[in-house]
Write an enzyme that holds these catalytic residues in place. Structure first.
Site, PDB file in Angstrom:
ATOM      1  N   ASP A 158       0.805  -1.217   0.000  1.00 52.76           N
ATOM      2  CA  ASP A 158       0.000   0.000   0.000  1.00 52.76           C
ATOM      3  C   ASP A 158       0.840   1.268   0.000  1.00 52.76           C
ATOM      4  O   ASP A 158       2.066   1.220   0.156  1.00 52.76           O
ATOM      5  CB  ASP A 158      -0.966  -0.001   1.205  1.00 52.76           C
ATOM      6  CG  ASP A 158      -0.279  -0.387   2.514  1.00 52.76           C
ATOM      7  OD1 ASP A 158       0.961  -0.409   2.557  1.00 52.76           O
ATOM      8  OD2 ASP A 158      -0.996  -0.639   3.498  1.00 52.76           O
ATOM      9  N   ASN A 200      -7.420  -2.593  14.378  1.00 49.54           N
ATOM     10  CA  ASN A 200      -8.812  -2.925  14.051  1.00 49.54           C
ATOM     11  C   ASN A 200      -8.913  -4.117  13.099  1.00 49.54           C
ATOM     12  O   ASN A 200      -9.971  -4.389  12.551  1.00 49.54           O
ATOM     13  CB  ASN A 200      -9.513  -1.697  13.440  1.00 49.54           C
ATOM     14  CG  ASN A 200      -8.851  -1.239  12.146  1.00 49.54           C
ATOM     15  OD1 ASN A 200      -7.899  -1.857  11.661  1.00 49.54           O
ATOM     16  ND2 ASN A 200      -9.344  -0.158  11.576  1.00 49.54           N
ATOM     17  N   HIS A 233      -7.202  -4.463  10.208  1.00 44.51           N
ATOM     18  CA  HIS A 233      -6.934  -4.215   8.781  1.00 44.51           C
ATOM     19  C   HIS A 233      -5.615  -4.861   8.359  1.00 44.51           C
ATOM     20  O   HIS A 233      -4.694  -5.007   9.151  1.00 44.51           O
ATOM     21  CB  HIS A 233      -7.002  -2.726   8.433  1.00 44.51           C
ATOM     22  CG  HIS A 233      -5.854  -1.871   8.845  1.00 44.51           C
ATOM     23  ND1 HIS A 233      -6.018  -0.662   9.485  1.00 44.51           N
ATOM     24  CD2 HIS A 233      -4.522  -2.029   8.692  1.00 44.51           C
ATOM     25  CE1 HIS A 233      -4.836  -0.129   9.700  1.00 44.51           C
ATOM     26  NE2 HIS A 233      -3.912  -0.932   9.235  1.00 44.51           N
ATOM     27  N   GLU A 255      -9.648  -1.857   5.295  1.00 45.19           N
ATOM     28  CA  GLU A 255     -10.260  -1.519   6.583  1.00 45.19           C
ATOM     29  C   GLU A 255     -11.533  -2.340   6.805  1.00 45.19           C
ATOM     30  O   GLU A 255     -12.146  -2.815   5.845  1.00 45.19           O
ATOM     31  CB  GLU A 255     -10.633  -0.032   6.574  1.00 45.19           C
ATOM     32  CG  GLU A 255      -9.440   0.917   6.480  1.00 45.19           C
ATOM     33  CD  GLU A 255      -8.758   1.167   7.820  1.00 45.19           C
ATOM     34  OE1 GLU A 255      -8.756   0.273   8.684  1.00 45.19           O
ATOM     35  OE2 GLU A 255      -8.228   2.278   7.998  1.00 45.19           O
TER      36      GLU A 255
HETATM   37  C1  GLP Z   1      -0.451   0.535   8.533  1.00 47.22           C
HETATM   38  C2  GLP Z   1      -0.091  -0.317   7.314  1.00 47.22           C
HETATM   39  C3  GLP Z   1      -0.310  -1.792   7.578  1.00 47.22           C
HETATM   40  C4  GLP Z   1       0.327  -2.175   8.904  1.00 47.22           C
HETATM   41  C5  GLP Z   1      -0.319  -1.388  10.021  1.00 47.22           C
HETATM   42  C6  GLP Z   1       0.202  -1.755  11.400  1.00 47.22           C
HETATM   43  O1  GLP Z   1      -1.792   0.761   8.606  1.00 47.22           O
HETATM   44  N1  GLP Z   1      -0.845   0.051   6.155  1.00 47.22           N
HETATM   45  O2  GLP Z   1       0.223  -2.549   6.504  1.00 47.22           O
HETATM   46  O3  GLP Z   1       0.178  -3.544   9.138  1.00 47.22           O
HETATM   47  O4  GLP Z   1      -0.021  -0.022   9.774  1.00 47.22           O
HETATM   48  O5  GLP Z   1       1.338  -1.035  11.707  1.00 47.22           O
HETATM   49  P1  GLP Z   1       2.300  -1.288  12.914  1.00 47.22           P
HETATM   50  O6  GLP Z   1       3.163  -2.428  12.507  1.00 47.22           O
HETATM   51  O7  GLP Z   1       3.082  -0.010  13.039  1.00 47.22           O
HETATM   52  O8  GLP Z   1       1.467  -1.588  14.101  1.00 47.22           O
END
Ligand code: GLP
Length: 242
Positions: free
Chosen positions: A67, A136, A138, A143
């Site tokens: 993404d 959440n 995702h 989402e």
């Molecule tokens: C963002 C990214 C996700 C990732 C999520 C969790 O939303 N788009 O791909 O998994 O963050 O991030 P973290 O690893 O910092 O908790």
């Protein structure tokens, strides 16, 4: 779904990096699906170290990232393109023309999404997809919703996610509200998936992910029907699993 509970973040990062190395050993021109966020940072550090020690060769590897924020240029320090260069691509022997991150500045976003999916297909699909998980549920930026989208698409971020991402920006107005993300179909088509999660904040969502039910309000719950998923968590993130 296989489950690995690592002692701590360091062990988790090493186990995840080892999985990737294994895939590249079996297929030097492997296609990796990569993720951003804080969780994979340790795994990328480990891969950089392995590459330095000549234990893994990225010269034939292709990558596709999950993404990117919409409207943030590649040079912006909070863009996912920048993150990937900074944490991985600039430190390993990969041919950077073989690395792909969706272009959040594309003039024709619909075309960008379509082309991204076509490129993944043209490379024979993803051999191993790395996923983090949002609080959440995702994955990528898919989402929670009543319906989930199959291919790469533009999505509006939930307030939860915008708040979680705010820590990386100077002010709330700068936090992007939209992103371009691979869809659930792209993720589910990967031959192998590893999902990594660390720390207290992820304990609740990790237990929901393994609840034996598929719920589009917990997008990661769909992974339960994929034939080759390994969830790698540390002990703290595993503490609510029944
Ligand atoms: C963002 C990214 C996700 C990732 C999520 C969790 O939303 N788009 O791909 O998994 O963050 O991030 P973290 O690893 O910092 O908790």
């Amino acid at each position: 779904m296989k489950m690995i509970v690592a002692r701590d973040y360091e062990e988790l990062s090493k186990k995840a990096a080892d999985k990737i190395v294994q895939v590249i050993e079996n297929k030097p021109n492997a296609v990796l699906g990569l993720a951003t966020g804080s969780t994979p940072v340790g795994m990328y550090k480990q891969l950089v170290a392995y590459n330095k020690d000549k234990l893994v060769d990225f010269s034939y590897v292709t990558t596709f990232n999950l993404d990117e924020y919409l409207g943030i240029p590649a040079e912006h320090p909070q863009s996912y393109q920048y993150f990937m260069k900074d944490n991985l691509f600039n430190h390993i022997n990969i041919d950077q023309s073989k690395t792909h991150v969706p272009n959040g500045m594309a003039e024709d976003i619909e075309l960008e999404c379509k082309t991204y999916d076509e490129m993944i297909r043209a490379h024979g699909g993803i051999d191993i997809q790395v996923l983090g998980i949002g609080n959440n549920g995702h994955i990528g930026f898919n989402e929670p919703d009543d319906e989930l989208i199959v291919g790469t698409h533009v999505t509006s971020l939930t307030q939860d996610t915008i708040k979680a991402n705010a820590r990386f920006f100077d002010s709330m107005d700068e936090v992007p509200t939209k992103a371009i993300t691979m869809g659930l179909g792209d993720i589910m088509k990967a031959k192998e998936i590893i999902l990594i999660a660390s720390g207290e904040a992820k304990a609740d969502i990790i237990s929901k992910l393994l609840a034996g039910k598929i719920d589009t309000q917990v997008p990661a719950s769909l992974l339960q029907v994929h034939p080759n998923v390994t969830v790698i968590v540390d002990e703290v993130a595993a503490k609510l699993i029944k």
